[in-house]
Design a protein around this motif. Structure first.
Motif, PDB file in Angstrom:
ATOM      1  N   CYS A 129       0.828  -1.208   0.000  1.00 33.18           N
ATOM      2  CA  CYS A 129       0.000   0.000   0.000  1.00 33.18           C
ATOM      3  C   CYS A 129       0.863   1.259   0.000  1.00 33.18           C
ATOM      4  O   CYS A 129       0.566   2.223  -0.726  1.00 33.18           O
ATOM      5  CB  CYS A 129      -0.942  -0.006   1.210  1.00 33.18           C
ATOM      6  SG  CYS A 129      -2.244  -1.258   1.134  1.00 33.18           S
ATOM      7  N   ARG A 130       1.918   1.274   0.794  1.00 34.06           N
ATOM      8  CA  ARG A 130       2.811   2.440   0.831  1.00 34.06           C
ATOM      9  C   ARG A 130       3.460   2.679  -0.522  1.00 34.06           C
ATOM     10  O   ARG A 130       3.578   3.822  -0.985  1.00 34.06           O
ATOM     11  CB  ARG A 130       3.896   2.248   1.900  1.00 34.06           C
ATOM     12  CG  ARG A 130       3.436   2.441   3.322  1.00 34.06           C
ATOM     13  CD  ARG A 130       4.628   2.592   4.267  1.00 34.06           C
ATOM     14  NE  ARG A 130       5.526   1.452   4.210  1.00 34.06           N
ATOM     15  CZ  ARG A 130       5.421   0.366   4.975  1.00 34.06           C
ATOM     16  NH1 ARG A 130       4.437   0.276   5.853  1.00 34.06           N
ATOM     17  NH2 ARG A 130       6.290  -0.626   4.876  1.00 34.06           N
ATOM     18  N   ALA A 131       3.898   1.606  -1.163  1.00 31.82           N
ATOM     19  CA  ALA A 131       4.578   1.743  -2.453  1.00 31.82           C
ATOM     20  C   ALA A 131       3.666   2.366  -3.496  1.00 31.82           C
ATOM     21  O   ALA A 131       4.085   3.232  -4.272  1.00 31.82           O
ATOM     22  CB  ALA A 131       5.067   0.375  -2.930  1.00 31.82           C
ATOM     23  N   HIS A 132       2.413   1.969  -3.514  1.00 30.04           N
ATOM     24  CA  HIS A 132       1.505   2.474  -4.542  1.00 30.04           C
ATOM     25  C   HIS A 132       0.926   3.839  -4.202  1.00 30.04           C
ATOM     26  O   HIS A 132       0.536   4.578  -5.115  1.00 30.04           O
ATOM     27  CB  HIS A 132       0.416   1.441  -4.821  1.00 30.04           C
ATOM     28  CG  HIS A 132       0.911   0.283  -5.622  1.00 30.04           C
ATOM     29  ND1 HIS A 132       0.896   0.276  -6.995  1.00 30.04           N
ATOM     30  CD2 HIS A 132       1.514  -0.878  -5.231  1.00 30.04           C
ATOM     31  CE1 HIS A 132       1.442  -0.848  -7.424  1.00 30.04           C
ATOM     32  NE2 HIS A 132       1.834  -1.558  -6.381  1.00 30.04           N
ATOM     33  N   ALA A 133       0.919   4.201  -2.926  1.00 32.56           N
ATOM     34  CA  ALA A 133       0.492   5.557  -2.557  1.00 32.56           C
ATOM     35  C   ALA A 133       1.414   6.600  -3.177  1.00 32.56           C
ATOM     36  O   ALA A 133       0.978   7.707  -3.507  1.00 32.56           O
ATOM     37  CB  ALA A 133       0.461   5.707  -1.042  1.00 32.56           C
ATOM     38  N   LYS A 134       2.663   6.245  -3.390  1.00 34.41           N
ATOM     39  CA  LYS A 134       3.619   7.174  -4.001  1.00 34.41           C
ATOM     40  C   LYS A 134       3.263   7.496  -5.445  1.00 34.41           C
ATOM     41  O   LYS A 134       3.798   8.443  -6.022  1.00 34.41           O
ATOM     42  CB  LYS A 134       5.026   6.587  -3.936  1.00 34.41           C
ATOM     43  CG  LYS A 134       5.563   6.416  -2.522  1.00 34.41           C
ATOM     44  CD  LYS A 134       6.931   5.769  -2.528  1.00 34.41           C
ATOM     45  CE  LYS A 134       7.461   5.565  -1.120  1.00 34.41           C
ATOM     46  NZ  LYS A 134       8.791   4.890  -1.112  1.00 34.41           N
ATOM     47  N   PHE A 135       2.371   6.699  -6.020  1.00 32.14           N
ATOM     48  CA  PHE A 135       1.937   6.919  -7.398  1.00 32.14           C
ATOM     49  C   PHE A 135       0.444   7.249  -7.465  1.00 32.14           C
ATOM     50  O   PHE A 135      -0.180   7.129  -8.510  1.00 32.14           O
ATOM     51  CB  PHE A 135       2.248   5.693  -8.249  1.00 32.14           C
ATOM     52  CG  PHE A 135       3.706   5.325  -8.255  1.00 32.14           C
ATOM     53  CD1 PHE A 135       4.603   6.014  -9.058  1.00 32.14           C
ATOM     54  CD2 PHE A 135       4.193   4.316  -7.438  1.00 32.14           C
ATOM     55  CE1 PHE A 135       5.947   5.696  -9.063  1.00 32.14           C
ATOM     56  CE2 PHE A 135       5.532   3.983  -7.436  1.00 32.14           C
ATOM     57  CZ  PHE A 135       6.427   4.678  -8.247  1.00 32.14           C
ATOM     58  N   GLY A 136      -0.120   7.649  -6.317  1.00 26.84           N
ATOM     59  CA  GLY A 136      -1.481   8.165  -6.306  1.00 26.84           C
ATOM     60  C   GLY A 136      -2.577   7.171  -5.979  1.00 26.84           C
ATOM     61  O   GLY A 136      -3.757   7.546  -5.988  1.00 26.84           O
ATOM     62  N   THR A 137      -2.240   5.937  -5.680  1.00 29.51           N
ATOM     63  CA  THR A 137      -3.273   4.950  -5.350  1.00 29.51           C
ATOM     64  C   THR A 137      -3.576   5.014  -3.860  1.00 29.51           C
ATOM     65  O   THR A 137      -2.713   4.723  -3.031  1.00 29.51           O
ATOM     66  CB  THR A 137      -2.827   3.535  -5.747  1.00 29.51           C
ATOM     67  OG1 THR A 137      -2.668   3.489  -7.172  1.00 29.51           O
ATOM     68  CG2 THR A 137      -3.855   2.508  -5.331  1.00 29.51           C
ATOM     69  N   THR A 138      -4.805   5.369  -3.529  1.00 29.34           N
ATOM     70  CA  THR A 138      -5.206   5.541  -2.123  1.00 29.34           C
ATOM     71  C   THR A 138      -6.113   4.426  -1.629  1.00 29.34           C
ATOM     72  O   THR A 138      -6.493   4.410  -0.466  1.00 29.34           O
ATOM     73  CB  THR A 138      -5.905   6.893  -1.930  1.00 29.34           C
ATOM     74  OG1 THR A 138      -7.059   6.967  -2.788  1.00 29.34           O
ATOM     75  CG2 THR A 138      -4.960   8.048  -2.247  1.00 29.34           C
ATOM     76  N   ALA A 139      -6.478   3.490  -2.507  1.00 26.04           N
ATOM     77  CA  ALA A 139      -7.238   2.302  -2.115  1.00 26.04           C
ATOM     78  C   ALA A 139      -6.893   1.187  -3.093  1.00 26.04           C
ATOM     79  O   ALA A 139      -6.920   1.397  -4.300  1.00 26.04           O
ATOM     80  CB  ALA A 139      -8.743   2.571  -2.126  1.00 26.04           C
TER      81      ALA A 139
END
Length: 392
Positions: A88-98
């Motif tokens: 989840c942390r890795a993808h939050a860096k590219f705008g994914t919040t869910a």
């Protein structure tokens, strides 16, 4: 410094609420991290503190329903709460919040461990965790893709019970199955119990696929890939995905899994109310400089924007959601608003979560992104709390 938007008004950026653009407006966030209203700046309540953004765009956070890994972690290799949090942390860096961390076909004990990890992640409130996607093992050997054939098998009673029990433990439980492997009556029972059923990794003809949809399947997994193609006498899985209005259809937009011409044709052909939405199908290298990794004991190589087995078989995708949106907007030519919907509103709607995520209308979580006019990511918030340092 990171900041909380709770009880504040956000100003200074064009706002896309998931449906329409708002100019010269402010987004009001309540103390609970949910959106209260979008108002003219002159109508901001005097008691509210303001967070002034320096131009750019304020848009809904992305929703990714197929994420095998990221940040060096693959769910199949690390089915733990910590593994889920790292993805989840890795993808939050590219705008994914869910997102739905996705378990690829594996041994039954891996499914047990993944569900236990998802249960822990839900209890712990891991930011960005939406639930689990169990992709396989009840799929077609003929359309296995990268899935390990020795683990592919019919659905047994314990498999069914395991999925149904997980529904009460997390917001979304999704499974990809082949309708020629799992009969319609079982799909109906899964759907009635709250499992989100997606059709994929299937060699079924159009009629069999349609029966799966009529039985209760709501989605199709990575359109065109690992499924029977569109023929003029046998429309296959692809034909049913585009013709069946009730189905929501995932698409990998990296330019490798689906040719841009085919993407354009599919977008024009898809019947509603279901939509085509974006998935990354990302693996562990996302957010890292890894050049290879292992899945089910096999080495997968990262080269030239692709992830492949030694024989060239595609093995997930080397892309993030922001890059997918940019590809759809700049390469395919979609209006930015529609490309954003494909990454937020449409996937949220596909799994029945569009009351709280996927848009920025009143009542939704303040899970959103600040983008520059060039679409560069500046800030990410989940439920009103910033995850990445501001770049404005």
């Amino acid at each position: 410094m990171t900041q909380s938007l709770s009880g504040k008004a956000v100003t200074g950026a064009r706002i896309f609420d998931g449906h329409a653009w708002h100019e010269g407006k402010a987004l009001l966030v309540g103390q609970d991290g949910h959106i209260e209203a979008i108002v003219a700046e002159a109508d901001i309540p005097p008691a509210l503190d303001r967070v002034a953004l320096s131009g750019g765009l304020l848009v809904p956070g992305f929703v990714d329903l197929q994420v095998n890994g990221g940040g060096g972690v693959l769910l199949n290799e690390q089915p733990t709460r910590e593994g889920i949090a790292a993805i989840c942390r890795a993808h939050a860096k590219f705008g994914t919040t869910a997102l739905l961390p996705t378990l690829i076909t594996d041994r039954p004990e891996l499914t047990v461990r993944a569900i236990a990890a998802g249960t822990e992640a839900t209890r712990a409130g891991v930011p960005g965790f939406l639930g689990l996607h169990i992709e396989g093992p009840h799929i077609s050997l003929a359309r296995k893709g990268v899935h390990e054939p020795s683990h592919i098998r019919p659905m047994q009673a314990e498999d069914f019970d395991r999925l149904v029990a997980a529904v009460s433990a997390m917001p979304v439980v999704m499974t990809t199955l082949a309708p020629e492997v799992v009969p319609p009556e079982t799909i109906t029972r899964l759907s009635a119990a709250g499992v989100v059923v997606s059709l994929g990794h299937s060699d079924a003809g159009c009629d069999t696929a349609r029966q799966g949809a009529e039985a209760g399947a709501r989605l199709v997994t990575h359109l065109f890939n690992a499924m029977s193609g569109l023929g003029h006498r046998e429309p296959g899985m692809v034909g049913n995905a585009l013709d069946c209005g009730a189905l929501h259809v995932g698409l990998i937009a990296d330019g490798f899994h689906v040719d841009p011409v085919a993407i354009g044709i599919a977008l024009r052909a898809k019947r509603g109310p279901g939509h085509i939405f974006l998935v990354t199908d990302a693996m562990s290298p996302t957010g890292t400089d890894m050049t290879s990794f292992r899945l089910n004991g096999r080495e997968i190589f990262r080269r030239d924007g692709r992830l492949t087995l030694a024989d060239g078989t595609l093995a997930g995708a080397d892309i993030d959601m922001l890059s997918s949106v940019t590809f759809m907007h700049r390469r395919i030519g979609l209006p930015l608003s529609e490309a954003l919907r494909m990454a937020s509103l449409y996937p949220a709607r596909a799994v029945g979560q569009d009351r709280r995520i996927g848009h920025l209308q009143p009542g939704a979580e303040a899970s959103m992104l600040h983008l520059g006019d060039d679409l560069a990511l500046r800030s990410v918030w989940i439920r009103g709390t910033e995850l990445e340092p501001s770049g404005h």
